[in-house]
Write a protein that holds these residues in place. Sequence first.
Motif, PDB file in Angstrom:
ATOM      1  N   LEU A 174       0.899  -1.329   0.135  1.00  0.00           N
ATOM      2  CA  LEU A 174      -0.027  -0.026   0.265  1.00  0.00           C
ATOM      3  C   LEU A 174       0.780   1.087   0.105  1.00  0.00           C
ATOM      4  O   LEU A 174       0.837   2.034  -0.538  1.00  0.00           O
ATOM      5  N   THR A 175       2.560   1.232   0.271  1.00  0.00           N
ATOM      6  CA  THR A 175       2.476   2.381   0.562  1.00  0.00           C
ATOM      7  C   THR A 175       3.387   2.780  -0.564  1.00  0.00           C
ATOM      8  O   THR A 175       3.548   3.864  -1.265  1.00  0.00           O
ATOM      9  N   VAL A 176       3.711   1.486  -1.294  1.00  0.00           N
ATOM     10  CA  VAL A 176       4.709   1.518  -2.083  1.00  0.00           C
ATOM     11  C   VAL A 176       3.695   2.071  -3.315  1.00  0.00           C
ATOM     12  O   VAL A 176       4.483   3.390  -4.277  1.00  0.00           O
ATOM     13  N   LYS A 177       2.489   1.243  -3.351  1.00  0.00           N
ATOM     14  CA  LYS A 177       1.805   1.966  -4.138  1.00  0.00           C
ATOM     15  C   LYS A 177       1.709   3.439  -4.675  1.00  0.00           C
ATOM     16  O   LYS A 177       0.909   4.491  -5.329  1.00  0.00           O
ATOM     17  N   GLN A 178       1.219   4.421  -2.884  1.00  0.00           N
ATOM     18  CA  GLN A 178       1.014   5.954  -2.459  1.00  0.00           C
ATOM     19  C   GLN A 178       2.029   6.570  -2.579  1.00  0.00           C
ATOM     20  O   GLN A 178       2.030   7.604  -3.322  1.00  0.00           O
ATOM     21  N   LEU A 179       3.082   6.405  -2.385  1.00  0.00           N
ATOM     22  CA  LEU A 179       3.944   6.666  -3.122  1.00  0.00           C
ATOM     23  C   LEU A 179       4.550   7.360  -4.560  1.00  0.00           C
ATOM     24  O   LEU A 179       5.229   7.969  -4.868  1.00  0.00           O
ATOM     25  N   GLU A 189       8.471  -6.924  -4.226  1.00  0.00           N
ATOM     26  CA  GLU A 189       8.716  -7.826  -2.456  1.00  0.00           C
ATOM     27  C   GLU A 189       9.897  -8.003  -2.649  1.00  0.00           C
ATOM     28  O   GLU A 189      10.804  -8.098  -1.148  1.00  0.00           O
ATOM     29  N   SER A 190      11.594  -7.884  -3.264  1.00  0.00           N
ATOM     30  CA  SER A 190      12.566  -8.108  -3.220  1.00  0.00           C
ATOM     31  C   SER A 190      13.553  -6.540  -2.676  1.00  0.00           C
ATOM     32  O   SER A 190      14.063  -6.848  -1.280  1.00  0.00           O
ATOM     33  N   LEU A 191      12.632  -5.338  -2.782  1.00  0.00           N
ATOM     34  CA  LEU A 191      12.502  -3.750  -2.097  1.00  0.00           C
ATOM     35  C   LEU A 191      11.940  -4.428  -0.603  1.00  0.00           C
ATOM     36  O   LEU A 191      12.905  -3.751   0.432  1.00  0.00           O
ATOM     37  N   ARG A 192      10.923  -5.446  -0.207  1.00  0.00           N
ATOM     38  CA  ARG A 192      10.725  -5.207   0.842  1.00  0.00           C
ATOM     39  C   ARG A 192      11.177  -6.305   1.757  1.00  0.00           C
ATOM     40  O   ARG A 192      11.812  -5.881   3.177  1.00  0.00           O
ATOM     41  N   LYS A 219      24.295  -2.377   4.524  1.00  0.00           N
ATOM     42  CA  LYS A 219      24.487  -3.132   3.346  1.00  0.00           C
ATOM     43  C   LYS A 219      22.497  -3.013   3.006  1.00  0.00           C
ATOM     44  O   LYS A 219      22.506  -2.409   1.537  1.00  0.00           O
ATOM     45  N   ALA A 220      21.396  -3.723   3.722  1.00  0.00           N
ATOM     46  CA  ALA A 220      20.705  -3.497   2.892  1.00  0.00           C
ATOM     47  C   ALA A 220      20.210  -2.131   2.392  1.00  0.00           C
ATOM     48  O   ALA A 220      19.295  -1.926   1.611  1.00  0.00           O
ATOM     49  N   THR A 222      21.737   0.356   1.742  1.00  0.00           N
ATOM     50  CA  THR A 222      22.280   1.110   0.266  1.00  0.00           C
ATOM     51  C   THR A 222      21.643   0.047  -0.833  1.00  0.00           C
ATOM     52  O   THR A 222      21.665   0.977  -2.068  1.00  0.00           O
ATOM     53  N   LYS A 223      20.869  -1.142  -0.615  1.00  0.00           N
ATOM     54  CA  LYS A 223      20.707  -1.461  -2.084  1.00  0.00           C
ATOM     55  C   LYS A 223      19.081  -0.544  -2.116  1.00  0.00           C
ATOM     56  O   LYS A 223      18.758  -0.868  -3.484  1.00  0.00           O
ATOM     57  N   VAL A 224      18.187  -0.559  -0.642  1.00  0.00           N
ATOM     58  CA  VAL A 224      16.678   0.009  -1.071  1.00  0.00           C
ATOM     59  C   VAL A 224      17.540   1.764  -1.424  1.00  0.00           C
ATOM     60  O   VAL A 224      16.343   2.466  -2.436  1.00  0.00           O
ATOM     61  N   ALA A 225      18.028   2.245  -1.352  1.00  0.00           N
ATOM     62  CA  ALA A 225      18.802   3.615  -1.792  1.00  0.00           C
ATOM     63  C   ALA A 225      18.979   3.363  -3.025  1.00  0.00           C
ATOM     64  O   ALA A 225      18.886   4.669  -3.749  1.00  0.00           O
ATOM     65  N   GLU A 226      20.003   2.341  -3.852  1.00  0.00           N
ATOM     66  CA  GLU A 226      20.335   2.183  -5.118  1.00  0.00           C
ATOM     67  C   GLU A 226      18.308   1.942  -5.742  1.00  0.00           C
ATOM     68  O   GLU A 226      19.413   2.848  -6.810  1.00  0.00           O
ATOM     69  N   ALA A 227      18.155   1.326  -5.060  1.00  0.00           N
ATOM     70  CA  ALA A 227      16.668   1.376  -5.887  1.00  0.00           C
ATOM     71  C   ALA A 227      16.316   2.222  -6.087  1.00  0.00           C
ATOM     72  O   ALA A 227      15.077   2.454  -7.339  1.00  0.00           O
ATOM     73  N   LEU A 228      15.574   3.082  -5.155  1.00  0.00           N
ATOM     74  CA  LEU A 228      14.723   4.108  -5.030  1.00  0.00           C
ATOM     75  C   LEU A 228      15.710   4.927  -5.853  1.00  0.00           C
ATOM     76  O   LEU A 228      14.900   6.285  -6.542  1.00  0.00           O
ATOM     77  N   THR A 229      17.048   5.219  -6.122  1.00  0.00           N
ATOM     78  CA  THR A 229      17.194   6.374  -6.331  1.00  0.00           C
ATOM     79  C   THR A 229      17.163   6.365  -8.334  1.00  0.00           C
ATOM     80  O   THR A 229      17.082   7.272  -9.032  1.00  0.00           O
ATOM     81  N   LEU A 230      16.705   4.818  -8.533  1.00  0.00           N
ATOM     82  CA  LEU A 230      17.027   4.519 -10.031  1.00  0.00           C
ATOM     83  C   LEU A 230      15.760   4.535 -10.678  1.00  0.00           C
ATOM     84  O   LEU A 230      15.297   5.856 -11.921  1.00  0.00           O
ATOM     85  N   ILE A 231      14.404   4.739  -9.384  1.00  0.00           N
ATOM     86  CA  ILE A 231      12.855   5.176 -10.102  1.00  0.00           C
ATOM     87  C   ILE A 231      13.127   6.792  -9.554  1.00  0.00           C
ATOM     88  O   ILE A 231      12.356   7.309 -10.758  1.00  0.00           O
ATOM     89  N   VAL A 232      14.027   7.345  -8.884  1.00  0.00           N
ATOM     90  CA  VAL A 232      13.539   9.062  -9.707  1.00  0.00           C
ATOM     91  C   VAL A 232      13.856   9.470 -10.244  1.00  0.00           C
ATOM     92  O   VAL A 232      14.047  10.266 -10.904  1.00  0.00           O
TER      93      VAL A 232
END
Length: 472
Positions: A174-179, A189-192, A219-220, A222-232
């Motif tokens: 729900l939060t991913v959808k809203q954001l 699911e990988s991000l979660r 480390k996790a 860093t992975k989350v930040a990299e994934a979100l940065t690509l989306i941004v």
Amino acid sequence: MAIILFFVIILTVIFLIHRSTYRRRYKLPPGSLGLPFIGETIQLISAYKTDNPEPFIDKRMNRYGPIFTTHVFGEPTVFSADPETNRFILMNEGKLFECSYPGSISNLLGKHSLLLMKGALHKRMHSLTMSFANSSIIKDHLLLDIDRLIRLNLDSWSDRVLLMEEAKKITFELTVKQLMSFDPGEWSESLRKEYVLVIEGFFTLPLPILSGTYSRAIKARTKVAEALTLIVRQRRKESVMVEKKNDMLGALLASGDHFSDEQIVDFMLALLVAGYETTSTIMTFAVKFLTENPLALAQLKEEHDQIIAKKSCREEPLEWTDYKSMAFTQCVVNETLRMANIIGGIFRRAMTDINIKGYTIPKGWKVFASFRAVHLNPDHFKDARTFNPWRWQRKPEATSPPNVYTPFGGGPRLCPGYELARVVLSVFLHRFVTRYSWFPAEEDKLVFFPTTRTQKRYPIIVKPRVEPKSCN
């Protein structure tokens, strides 16, 4: 060895002299600062191994009263379980007190997270967040997605369910959808799964060498930040050619504040943590409390069966009028929030010497305003540690002063998603109780430190009450 012992003795003497100076200079609240350097941190952590939600505070309240001094997590701290003092702390955010959290949390969330922002930037971002979670937005845009995603998740359930795990999937999606307007899939699911590791590092020593949990969390992160940065970055490019999406990321990119990628990523990362951990836990606890209170569960089922009876089909989407008709459900929500306060309290730091209730809080000291200790105090709520949703039908407690009932904090840092959380919980309860009957698969205990949760993620056996049919 002798040199090390000498330095330890010297440091201890300096510490004790410094401590006695404070005692002479200030009228501190009563309490104990414990051992040099360690303080009472060990007592705090070991106390929460019981099933008492506030063992550390209870013991000291009985001895010293609702305001007391201690020394935890490396710093002298004044604890408050007094409603008036808590409200004073909340309302003087940025004036007398500033936000202050353990280094592990600060490092993992990022300096641009809403939790750590201050001043005008915090005010701007807080307002922006609230604008995406107010009643009109929920009514016109979010309710349909909330209902759809909850039904989609329930469709995948088998006979045995780890309820807390499933609830976390729901709230994260729900939060991913809203954001970011993403529907559930492999990417979310990988991000979660990385988020799970980030959250595990919140209450650890912020030293990768000494803490494997913290090292994995970094480390996790860093992975989350990299994934979100690509989306941004992708959305920045699309914003020039494609119509702007009606989500939080779209609002951040379209604002005139010219936020950097790092600022946006930190901001969204923290909001995903908030949505993932808090609402899902409340969902789980609500089911647990209802399971243990058959009368409350029966009344809740009756309310929701009446809503279904007015529909042409069981799976017909909920409307805003349906949500507003859930009167007893709101009593259940209120009582669950009171008993299972996910945010047990907030840390702040005194920006100057502060006089309150006849005591002085020295400049630089931390304060901890405990919401849960107030909620569980029988002076404020009769039989405070008993789940009783009917108490909210009686006016004296339903109209409790705002400083007594504070499940979402207060002041300038009032949780911006408080209304959204109530809607999500209400819709989940509606779909859950009208679709399933259930019973615990095994005994499970509540745990209140370092985070509020159940020990075994609350395993239950579910049986369909009525097989859901698609609406044609």
